[in-house]
Design a protein around this motif. Structure first.
Motif, PDB file in Angstrom:
ATOM      1  N   GLY A 125      -6.065  -1.066  -2.322  1.00 21.14           N
ATOM      2  CA  GLY A 125      -5.021  -0.961  -3.221  1.00 21.14           C
ATOM      3  C   GLY A 125      -3.992   0.316  -2.697  1.00 21.14           C
ATOM      4  N   LEU A 126      -4.918   1.236  -1.971  1.00 20.78           N
ATOM      5  CA  LEU A 126      -4.051   2.532  -1.390  1.00 20.78           C
ATOM      6  C   LEU A 126      -3.164   1.988  -0.373  1.00 20.78           C
ATOM      7  CD1 LEU A 126      -6.780   5.312  -1.634  1.00 20.78           C
ATOM      8  CD2 LEU A 126      -4.510   5.194  -3.013  1.00 20.78           C
ATOM      9  N   ALA A 127      -3.914   1.188   0.651  1.00 19.46           N
ATOM     10  CA  ALA A 127      -2.949   0.584   1.618  1.00 19.46           C
ATOM     11  C   ALA A 127      -1.954  -0.143   1.245  1.00 19.46           C
ATOM     12  CB  ALA A 127      -4.245  -0.331   2.558  1.00 19.46           C
TER      13      ALA A 127
ATOM     14  N   GLU B 151      -9.956  -4.416   6.254  1.00 15.66           N
ATOM     15  CA  GLU B 151      -9.747  -4.837   7.751  1.00 15.66           C
ATOM     16  C   GLU B 151      -8.825  -6.024   7.939  1.00 15.66           C
ATOM     17  OE1 GLU B 151     -12.569  -5.077   5.697  1.00 15.66           O
ATOM     18  OE2 GLU B 151     -13.773  -3.589   6.610  1.00 15.66           O
ATOM     19  N   ASP B 152      -8.439  -6.856   7.025  1.00 15.18           N
ATOM     20  CA  ASP B 152      -7.345  -7.973   7.202  1.00 15.18           C
ATOM     21  C   ASP B 152      -5.997  -7.644   7.030  1.00 15.18           C
ATOM     22  OD1 ASP B 152      -7.857  -7.632   4.285  1.00 15.18           O
ATOM     23  OD2 ASP B 152      -7.389  -9.912   3.939  1.00 15.18           O
ATOM     24  N   LEU B 153      -5.749  -6.381   6.491  1.00 19.08           N
ATOM     25  CA  LEU B 153      -4.358  -5.939   6.224  1.00 19.08           C
ATOM     26  C   LEU B 153      -3.544  -5.851   7.701  1.00 19.08           C
ATOM     27  CD1 LEU B 153      -5.024  -3.345   3.466  1.00 19.08           C
ATOM     28  CD2 LEU B 153      -4.312  -5.608   3.119  1.00 19.08           C
TER      29      LEU B 153
ATOM     30  N   LYS C 247       0.967  -1.928   9.306  1.00 21.42           N
ATOM     31  CA  LYS C 247       1.561  -0.972   8.597  1.00 21.42           C
ATOM     32  C   LYS C 247       0.766  -0.563   7.257  1.00 21.42           C
ATOM     33  CE  LYS C 247       5.725  -0.365   5.791  1.00 21.42           C
ATOM     34  NZ  LYS C 247       6.870  -0.983   4.979  1.00 21.42           N
ATOM     35  N   GLU C 248       0.002  -1.424   6.797  1.00 23.64           N
ATOM     36  CA  GLU C 248      -0.790  -1.154   5.600  1.00 23.64           C
ATOM     37  C   GLU C 248      -1.935  -0.310   6.006  1.00 23.64           C
ATOM     38  OE1 GLU C 248       0.118  -4.774   2.662  1.00 23.64           O
ATOM     39  OE2 GLU C 248      -1.128  -5.038   4.428  1.00 23.64           O
ATOM     40  N   LYS C 249      -2.401  -0.684   7.240  1.00 19.17           N
ATOM     41  CA  LYS C 249      -3.593   0.141   7.626  1.00 19.17           C
ATOM     42  C   LYS C 249      -3.190   1.552   8.174  1.00 19.17           C
ATOM     43  CE  LYS C 249      -6.468  -3.578   9.656  1.00 19.17           C
ATOM     44  NZ  LYS C 249      -6.618  -4.057  10.901  1.00 19.17           N
ATOM     45  N   GLY C 250      -1.846   1.736   8.416  1.00 18.43           N
ATOM     46  CA  GLY C 250      -1.219   2.873   8.827  1.00 18.43           C
ATOM     47  C   GLY C 250      -1.232   3.829   7.387  1.00 18.43           C
TER      48      GLY C 250
END
Length: 122
Positions: free
Chosen positions: A74-76, A90-92, A95-98
């Motif tokens: 949710g935060l990502a 892990e599958d994001l 950009k979302e991982k950042g």
């Protein structure tokens, strides 16, 4: 929900305790859901932060959906949808991982680390 500012320092200095790595089961994490304002936890990438004292995580608060959960996904995704309050990240995309890493830094500057979720693959 907006991503945290890149300046991760809190407006007022926060004195944090040394991080703990106590094992916290998902079941124990779930009990820290804001129903007891003295024990409110949110996990990010399996690391559990004590967010007690922040009304946003209490029932009715804008981030209560994350209380008692690993909120990584949710935060990502900058989402407060209940279905996104999940530990899977892990599958994001990059950009979302950042964004998730920025949230982790944001929390790390403000909240005590009380342990690690036992089922987290870190």
């Amino acid at each position: 929900m907006s991503a945290p500012m890149r300046n991760f320092e809190p407006k007022e200095p926060v004195k944090l305790n040394p991080p703990k790595d106590d094992p916290i089961s998902p079941e124990l994490l779930a009990t820290a859901d804001g129903s007891d304002p003295a024990k409110v936890w949110v996990a990010i990438k399996g690391i559990v932060f004590d967010v007690s004292g922040n009304a946003s995580y209490l029932p009715g608060g804008s981030y209560n959906v994350f209380a008692g959960k690993d909120a990584s996904r949710g935060l990502a995704k900058s989402s407060v949808k209940r279905e996104d309050a999940l530990p899977q990240w892990e599958d994001l995309d990059d950009k979302e991982k950042g964004v998730l890493e920025e949230w982790f830094k944001f929390f790390s500057k403000r909240y005590n680390i009380v342990g690690k979720v036992t089922s987290a693959n870190l």
